[in-house]
Motif scaffolding. Structure first.
Motif, PDB file in Angstrom:
ATOM      1  N   ASP A  45       0.832  -1.210   0.000  1.00 45.08           N
ATOM      2  CA  ASP A  45       0.000   0.000   0.000  1.00 45.08           C
ATOM      3  C   ASP A  45       0.865   1.258   0.000  1.00 45.08           C
ATOM      4  N   ILE A  46       1.958   1.235   0.758  1.00 42.82           N
ATOM      5  CA  ILE A  46       2.862   2.391   0.814  1.00 42.82           C
ATOM      6  C   ILE A  46       3.481   2.633  -0.554  1.00 42.82           C
ATOM      7  N   VAL A  47       4.009   1.577  -1.170  1.00 38.31           N
ATOM      8  CA  VAL A  47       4.658   1.715  -2.481  1.00 38.31           C
ATOM      9  C   VAL A  47       3.657   2.190  -3.532  1.00 38.31           C
ATOM     10  N   THR A  48       2.449   1.660  -3.505  1.00 41.80           N
ATOM     11  CA  THR A  48       1.421   2.076  -4.462  1.00 41.80           C
ATOM     12  C   THR A  48       1.105   3.566  -4.309  1.00 41.80           C
ATOM     13  N   LEU A  76       3.361   5.405  14.239  1.00 40.98           N
ATOM     14  CA  LEU A  76       3.908   6.436  13.369  1.00 40.98           C
ATOM     15  C   LEU A  76       5.346   6.004  13.117  1.00 40.98           C
ATOM     16  N   VAL A  77       5.686   5.724  11.853  1.00 40.47           N
ATOM     17  CA  VAL A  77       6.948   5.070  11.522  1.00 40.47           C
ATOM     18  C   VAL A  77       7.747   5.893  10.517  1.00 40.47           C
ATOM     19  N   LYS A  78       9.050   6.046  10.792  1.00 41.51           N
ATOM     20  CA  LYS A  78       9.968   6.665   9.830  1.00 41.51           C
ATOM     21  C   LYS A  78      10.565   5.541   8.985  1.00 41.51           C
ATOM     22  N   ILE A  81      13.140   5.226   2.126  1.00 39.85           N
ATOM     23  CA  ILE A  81      12.642   4.655   0.868  1.00 39.85           C
ATOM     24  C   ILE A  81      13.676   4.724  -0.242  1.00 39.85           C
ATOM     25  N   ASN A  82      14.636   5.584  -0.128  1.00 37.33           N
ATOM     26  CA  ASN A  82      15.729   5.744  -1.082  1.00 37.33           C
ATOM     27  C   ASN A  82      16.895   6.349  -0.314  1.00 37.33           C
ATOM     28  N   TYR A  83      18.049   6.407  -0.924  1.00 40.41           N
ATOM     29  CA  TYR A  83      19.183   7.043  -0.269  1.00 40.41           C
ATOM     30  C   TYR A  83      18.842   8.505   0.020  1.00 40.41           C
ATOM     31  N   GLY A  84      18.820   8.867   1.287  1.00 42.01           N
ATOM     32  CA  GLY A  84      18.538  10.240   1.692  1.00 42.01           C
ATOM     33  C   GLY A  84      17.074  10.647   1.615  1.00 42.01           C
ATOM     34  N   GLN A  85      16.169   9.719   1.325  1.00 48.25           N
ATOM     35  CA  GLN A  85      14.740  10.036   1.268  1.00 48.25           C
ATOM     36  C   GLN A  85      13.990   9.220   2.319  1.00 48.25           C
ATOM     37  N   TYR A  86      13.172   9.928   3.086  1.00 47.34           N
ATOM     38  CA  TYR A  86      12.441   9.299   4.180  1.00 47.34           C
ATOM     39  C   TYR A  86      10.981   9.721   4.129  1.00 47.34           C
ATOM     40  N   ILE A  87      10.123   8.865   4.648  1.00 48.67           N
ATOM     41  CA  ILE A  87       8.712   9.173   4.791  1.00 48.67           C
ATOM     42  C   ILE A  87       8.299   8.868   6.226  1.00 48.67           C
ATOM     43  N   LEU A 102      -2.877   1.067   6.433  1.00 51.71           N
ATOM     44  CA  LEU A 102      -2.127   2.296   6.201  1.00 51.71           C
ATOM     45  C   LEU A 102      -3.103   3.456   6.202  1.00 51.71           C
ATOM     46  N   GLN A 103      -2.842   4.474   7.034  1.00 55.81           N
ATOM     47  CA  GLN A 103      -3.744   5.612   7.104  1.00 55.81           C
ATOM     48  C   GLN A 103      -3.205   6.834   6.382  1.00 55.81           C
ATOM     49  N   GLU A 104      -1.929   7.137   6.568  1.00 55.10           N
ATOM     50  CA  GLU A 104      -1.390   8.376   6.005  1.00 55.10           C
ATOM     51  C   GLU A 104       0.090   8.214   5.713  1.00 55.10           C
ATOM     52  N   ILE A 105       0.562   8.949   4.710  1.00 53.60           N
ATOM     53  CA  ILE A 105       1.988   9.022   4.390  1.00 53.60           C
ATOM     54  C   ILE A 105       2.362  10.493   4.294  1.00 53.60           C
TER      55      ILE A 105
END
Length: 116
Positions: A45-48, A76-78, A81-87, A102-105
């Motif tokens: 769900d996150i990737v989509t 609530l999770v950090k 997703i990529n080098y130097g990229q976080y959600i 999954l509620q929010e990104i």
């Protein structure tokens, strides 16, 4: 003797609940195997959602989380997703045993940005 047990029990429960302020999240922790399993259960769900925003995911590593108790548990999770990229992802797990949701990104986060 019974009142001593009752006082000890009340103090123990109060201490355990203190990490979950009413309606709020507890302290930030490193992701443990249980939370990791919850996060990976909603990875698709996150990737989509990220792909729908035009963000490609080349890595997926949950790092830190904060939890709260409600009619289940909220996380609530950090996530890197990529080098130097976080959600920051908000995930809810109902106490009934239904799959986590999954509620929010929140995108554009940094490693040092706190989970709030």
């Amino acid at each position: 003797m019974a009142w001593i047990t009752l006082v000890f029990f009340a103090a123990t429960v109060a201490g355990a609940l203190a990490q979950f302020p009413p309606g709020g999240y507890g302290k930030t922790n490193y992701v443990n195997p249980y939370v990791n399993q919850i996060v990976f259960s909603v990875k698709g769900d996150i990737v989509t959602r990220l792909n729908d925003m035009g963000i490609r995911v080349y890595g997926f590593e949950p790092l830190f989380y904060r939890a709260r108790a409600a009619v289940g548990s909220g996380y609530l999770v950090k996530i890197r997703i990529n080098y130097g990229q976080y959600i920051h992802a908000t995930i809810y797990k109902h106490f009934s045993g239904t799959p986590p949701e999954l509620q929010e990104i929140e995108v554009g986060k940094s490693l040092l940005e706190p989970l709030v």
